[in-house]
Design an enzyme around this catalytic site. Structure first.
Site, PDB file in Angstrom:
ATOM      1  N   VAL A 117     -23.200  10.893  -1.590  1.00  0.00           N
ATOM      2  CA  VAL A 117     -22.256  10.899  -0.611  1.00  0.00           C
ATOM      3  C   VAL A 117     -21.978   9.782   0.092  1.00  0.00           C
ATOM      4  O   VAL A 117     -20.925   9.254   0.060  1.00  0.00           O
ATOM      5  CB  VAL A 117     -22.243  12.171   0.107  1.00  0.00           C
ATOM      6  CG1 VAL A 117     -21.243  11.962   1.209  1.00  0.00           C
ATOM      7  CG2 VAL A 117     -22.288  13.430  -0.679  1.00  0.00           C
TER       8      VAL A 117
ATOM      9  N   ASP B 205      19.633 -16.104 -10.479  1.00  0.00           N
ATOM     10  CA  ASP B 205      21.346 -16.250 -10.683  1.00  0.00           C
ATOM     11  C   ASP B 205      21.672 -16.911  -9.406  1.00  0.00           C
ATOM     12  O   ASP B 205      21.120 -16.820  -8.399  1.00  0.00           O
ATOM     13  CB  ASP B 205      21.775 -15.032 -10.962  1.00  0.00           C
ATOM     14  CG  ASP B 205      23.153 -15.238 -11.656  1.00  0.00           C
ATOM     15  OD1 ASP B 205      23.377 -16.364 -11.796  1.00  0.00           O
ATOM     16  OD2 ASP B 205      23.718 -14.429 -12.159  1.00  0.00           O
TER      17      ASP B 205
ATOM     18  N   ASP C 102     -13.822   7.443   6.971  1.00  0.00           N
ATOM     19  CA  ASP C 102     -13.243   6.952   6.026  1.00  0.00           C
ATOM     20  C   ASP C 102     -11.535   6.693   5.935  1.00  0.00           C
ATOM     21  O   ASP C 102     -11.057   5.751   5.769  1.00  0.00           O
ATOM     22  CB  ASP C 102     -13.736   7.622   4.536  1.00  0.00           C
ATOM     23  CG  ASP C 102     -14.929   6.914   4.000  1.00  0.00           C
ATOM     24  OD1 ASP C 102     -15.430   5.968   4.906  1.00  0.00           O
ATOM     25  OD2 ASP C 102     -15.400   7.447   2.980  1.00  0.00           O
TER      26      ASP C 102
ATOM     27  N   ASP D 164      21.051  -9.376 -20.116  1.00  0.00           N
ATOM     28  CA  ASP D 164      20.035 -10.147 -19.283  1.00  0.00           C
ATOM     29  C   ASP D 164      18.931  -8.945 -19.433  1.00  0.00           C
ATOM     30  O   ASP D 164      17.743  -9.326 -19.236  1.00  0.00           O
ATOM     31  CB  ASP D 164      20.312 -10.148 -17.935  1.00  0.00           C
ATOM     32  CG  ASP D 164      21.215 -11.148 -17.540  1.00  0.00           C
ATOM     33  OD1 ASP D 164      21.475 -12.104 -18.285  1.00  0.00           O
ATOM     34  OD2 ASP D 164      22.171 -11.129 -16.611  1.00  0.00           O
TER      35      ASP D 164
ATOM     36  N   GLU E 248     -24.008   3.147   4.722  1.00  0.00           N
ATOM     37  CA  GLU E 248     -24.732   4.696   4.636  1.00  0.00           C
ATOM     38  C   GLU E 248     -25.812   4.547   3.628  1.00  0.00           C
ATOM     39  O   GLU E 248     -27.074   5.359   3.661  1.00  0.00           O
ATOM     40  CB  GLU E 248     -23.754   5.604   4.303  1.00  0.00           C
ATOM     41  CG  GLU E 248     -22.588   5.670   5.386  1.00  0.00           C
ATOM     42  CD  GLU E 248     -21.234   6.573   4.711  1.00  0.00           C
ATOM     43  OE1 GLU E 248     -21.476   7.389   3.834  1.00  0.00           O
ATOM     44  OE2 GLU E 248     -20.260   5.998   5.487  1.00  0.00           O
TER      45      GLU E 248
END
Length: 960
Positions: free
Chosen positions: A300, A347, A781, A675, A740
């Site tokens: 984990v 262009d 997180d 194009d 961790e």
């Protein structure tokens, strides 16, 4: 109009009589459907869109959050913990199992909500990029979403349009349609009204246009006979299964990182579990559960479970931010490419300029006249200067010139609520505006009726229409407009007042000199000529049948000889005020700007120099020159040339390929149907949202809603910011999770050093519980990672060169930083535990629960400090520290939740924590802040090294 529907949808075919089809559908081809009839049919038959894969039920999408090997591991831990609780006599509640279950559910809910948000964002972008169709409703041309087209609607088709539905042709002028998407045939098919025998293959059904095909030439009208799944495209779609979307390079790298971390941690976890099992002498079910939970803790701790969901949300939010800036990115993967763009091929018209062509000069045999007023609002006059009126002869020439340009036009000038706009080509609209300034519009509309057209193409560079002159015994006349040099070549006489004189070489040379002078003033030049289509006796040279019906384009084109030259107009499309600043910003970012236009070389070069694209000594490379170059020669030319003029669409493709051969990442703009190949070949195809055809919009990966060059540069900046933010939250997640892992791993290995072995009393003891690590991941997180994903620009992203293609998102420098910060987190966490435990390096006085809670709190706070570190790899965390309110909100929420888990009795029991006093909190905050100060020191060193490397590079360049 009556409803008149007697046939079910799709029952009409190309073999039915056209009149019968119109009657069955209750449609007048000249007026279309009434709006209420169209609305009723839309409600009854449903939207005109292909049926996609059925939506995934919400319950299944939620269960999908559990389809992950890590989740399976956690579920196994729940089973193990529950079994141990059962075997030990079911005392109290199975707290570990319950907490893991609750956290799993919360993570699943978070992932589900994040994915749902990303899907909603993508759906919103799809609505922004939907195809639109022009239909007749009660005689009025309207643009509606293609999904709202119904049976009986009359489609108005023009070059570049994507056909919205299957429809029978009722009117066609040189109409050709590309049906390769449906039939596989590469050649465009000519379309015309009629009825055909039964049994013909799709490619031979020339009286029908099909949904999903593209108009490549000409104009026409067609009545819709089938929509949605009841089209030929729909029948094919019904046979196909839903396709699986290929992951983007970024997604593949994220998946690789996750799998790599997962595999590495499983190996580490297995080794640690085996070591602890052998060394500690596991003898009870409680010890076995503790060892198993140790493995779970490591897994984990290492794998950022929410990473894919956070990535999708950050990309979708970033794309929505681009959409608010008028840059619609159709695919999330294009965001990656934007950060790497090194060349923008743009262009001129409408992108670098405002796309409101305005006639400023009128040049005829009698001299030069000026036209006042700018834009589409027809306010102004044609005069000699200072408001002086034109002499009679010159005015007569100007009337023929401006009315002739308006006759050879397919545009429409509109006024709604005081605002003037055009439907069609801006160059043609400029004639309509200038003509209206002279007060000629109503007279011209009464006098002439069009019966034929030879349409403009980039190869022909001219357009002609056949008109019936009702004031001259309904005599036919051909009116031509186009590039002055092209039209002049076909002229044998010229107009002076009301007379026609032979065109000699001196007059030709004078006309071409005048055209060159106008072009040198950045004016676009258009020449106009005409030819009465009668012989000396006044008899029409056209077959009478043509004059009563329609003149085919090939017939009209064959009449473009022996023309009478009228004159030239000079138009200006002024550069956008913001374009020059955008070009300078692109250059500052190391992005080269190249102008590619069909305009005259002198006009193109003048605008390019004014905007800073080209220098004073630059020149424009013409399409003729490009035709003479082989591929090797073109690769050499593109290294220096920044302006290309008088180019055809196929030249764009060659330029893109040549630039890419030098390793450039090319963004190419386009608006015409031709194009599309260049846009597909470019790394970033940018379609014009206003002037672009539907085919071009489908080919491009990005659409500019405002056709503004500065929007491209802003999109590149936003793309770089998004990519930076992705690196920010990756740096944060990986370094935090590494902290961790190392905390758990080193805590077991160094248990005797920090006093954990004494606190355990001989049993298996972990520095952090599995439930506490789950809490850390839940709290630290997703929220901060999402906040980093929308972080405002920290470093000046336009002050550095483009990202190199193939550059890893997580490079070696980031991995070193991840490991260093992770190690620092583990060090301060384990030091906190040591400070409060008896024994170890620092003698403390607290029990294991309090010491573990303090270590748990330090790790949470260290990760929240790490959020600030992660905003930049080199800049100080204190630079622009308060610009992201979401970041501070996520930090504040994390602190509050940590206070709750430490001090609320219910959460204390669930997560194995104990209350901390002020002394404990002070130690935790001070030690946790060490992560911030450590990273600040590393950044100082890195900045000095970067400056030294830059100086060394500059000195080496100077010596070279």
């Amino acid at each position: 109009m009556t409803e008149g529907v007697t046939t079910p949808q799709g029952s009409t075919t190309s073999t039915d009589d056209l009149e019968a089809v119109l009657g069955a559908l209750g449609t007048d081809p000249g007026r279309g459907l009434a709006p209420d009839v169209a609305a009723r049919r839309l409600a009854e038959e449903g939207p005109n869109e292909l049926r996609g894969a059925p939506p995934v039920p919400r319950w299944r999408a939620f269960l999908g959050q559990f389809q992950d090997p890590l989740i399976y591991l956690l579920l196994a831990a729940v089973v193990v913990a529950t079994a141990a609780w059962w075997l030990e006599g079911r005392r109290g509640l199975p707290v570990d199992a319950l907490v893991i279950t609750v956290v799993l559910l919360l993570n699943a809910l978070l992932g589900y909500s994040q994915e749902a948000r990303a899907e909603r964002a993508v759906a919103a972008l799809q609505r922004l990029t939907e195809v639109r169709a022009t239909v007749l409703r009660d005689g009025r041309a309207l643009q509606v979403p293609a999904r709202e087209v119904v049976r009986g609607d009359v489609l108005i088709l023009a070059e570049g349009d994507s056909v919205a539905a299957d429809a029978r042709v009722v009117e066609a002028h040189a109409l050709r349609v590309a049906e390769a998407a449906l039939t596989g045939e590469s050649t465009a098919v000519s379309k015309a009204p009629g009825s055909l025998p039964a049994g013909l293959p799709l490619g031979d059904r020339t009286d029908t246009v099909f949904k999903g095909t593209a108009v490549t030439q000409g104009t026409g009208r067609a009545v819709v006979v089938g929509t949605a799944m009841d089209t030929e495209m729909g029948r094919i779609a019904a046979l196909l299964e839903s396709t699986v979307r290929e992951p983007t390079p970024l997604e593949r790298e994220i998946t690789f990182v996750g799998r790599f971390l997962g595999l590495a941690v499983v190996v580490i976890a297995a080794v640690v579990m085996a070591t602890v099992w052998l060394v500690s002498g596991v003898s009870t079910a409680e010890d076995a559960v503790a060892v198993l939970l140790l493995g779970v803790s490591l897994a984990v701790a290492a794998v950022p479970e929410g990473l894919p969901a956070v990535l999708s949300v950050v990309l979708s939010i970033g794309v929505q931010q681009m959409a608010r800036r008028d840059a619609i990115v159709k695919t999330l993967s294009s965001v990656e490419t934007l950060g790497s763009a090194s060349v923008i091929c743009s262009d001129k018209t409408g992108t670098l300029t405002s796309n409101e062509m305005t006639v400023q000069e009128v040049l005829t045999a009698s001299g030069r006249a000026h036209v006042s007023g700018v834009g589409y609002r027809p306010v102004g006059q044609v005069h000699l200067g200072a408001g002086e009126e034109l002499p009679e002869e010159q005015r007569a020439e100007g009337v023929v010139l401006l009315s002739g340009g308006a006759l050879s036009s397919n545009s429409e000038l509109r006024e709604e609520n005081g605002e003037w706009s055009v439907l069609g080509d801006p160059t043609e609209a400029a004639f309509l505006v200038a003509e209206r300034k002279m007060g000629l519009t109503e007279r011209r509309e009464r006098r002439f009726s069009r019966v034929g057209e030879a349409p403009f193409t980039s190869e022909r560079k001219r357009m002609s229409t056949v008109q019936i002159d009702h004031e001259h015994d309904d005599q036919p006349v051909l009116v031509t407009k186009g590039a002055p040099d092209v039209v002049l070549e076909r002229c044998t006489s010229y107009r002076v007042g009301m007379r026609t004189l032979p065109l000699d070489d001196d007059v030709r040379a004078r006309v071409l000199q005048d055209v060159e002078r106008l072009s040198g003033q950045a004016l676009r030049t258009i020449g106009v000529a005409y030819r009465p289509l009668v012989d000396a006796a006044g008899t029409p040279v056209l077959d009478a049948a043509y004059l009563e019906g329609a003149v085919p384009a090939e017939v009209a084109e064959g009449l473009e000889d022996d023309l009478t030259w009228v004159g030239t107009v000079g138009m200006i499309d002024p550069a956008r005020e913001e374009a020059g600043a955008a070009v300078r910003e692109a250059h500052r970012a190391g992005v080269r700007v190249v102008m590619i236009t069909g305009d005259h070389p002198a006009t193109a070069l003048r605008i390019a120099q004014d905007l800073g694209i080209a220098g004073p000594r630059s020149r424009a490379v013409s399409g003729v020159e490009l035709d003479r170059l082989d591929e090797a020669g073109l690769r050499e030319v593109v290294t220096e040339a920044d302006v290309y003029a008088r180019v055809a669409p196929e030249h764009k493709l060659r330029i893109v390929d040549a630039l890419q051969s030098h390793g450039h990442v090319v963004a190419m703009t386009g608006d015409g149907v031709n194009d599309a190949p260049a846009l597909k070949s470019a790394d970033i195809g940018i379609a014009m949202g206003i002037t672009g055809t539907e085919v071009t919009k489908e080919a491009g990966s990005m659409i500019l809603r405002d056709d503004d060059f500065s929007t491209i540069v802003a999109a590149i900046r936003q793309g770089r910011v998004i990519f930076d933010n992705i690196k920010k939250f990756l740096r944060y997640l990986l370094s935090s999770n590494m902290g961790e892992v190392l905390t758990v791993f080193l805590g077991v290995l160094l248990a005797p050093v920090i006093g954990l072995d004494v606190a355990s009393g001989g049993g298996v003891v972990l520095p952090l519980l599995a439930t506490q690590i789950l809490w850390i991941n839940l709290v630290t997180d997703s929220g901060p990672a999402l906040a980093l994903g929308v972080d405002p620009e920290t470093d000046d992203v336009m002050a550095r060169p483009p990202r190199r293609p193939g550059e890893r998102v997580i490079d070696g420098r980031m991995w070193v930083g991840v490991l260093a910060v992770g190690a620092m987190m583990a060090a301060v966490t384990l030091l906190t535990i040591d400070v409060f435990l008896p024994g170890g390096l620092v003698a403390g006085e607290d029990d294991l629960t309090v010491a573990r809670t303090a270590g748990f709190t330090t790790l949470v706070l260290a990760q929240l400090f790490n959020v600030l570190n992660s905003r930049s790899q080199t800049s100080s965390a204190f630079r622009r520290i308060f610009t992201n309110r979401w970041l501070w909100a996520s930090i504040a929420l994390g602190v509050l939740l940590q206070v709750a888990v430490v001090h609320l009795p219910l959460l204390q029991r669930a997560f194995g924590t104990a209350a901390l006093d002020l002394r404990h909190w002070t130690v935790c905050v001070v030690l946790a802040s060490g992560v911030l100060w450590f990273d600040e020191l590393v950044k100082v060193v890195e900045r000095r090294l970067d400056r030294r490397r830059a100086r060394a590079g500059a000195e080496a360049g100077g010596r070279g």
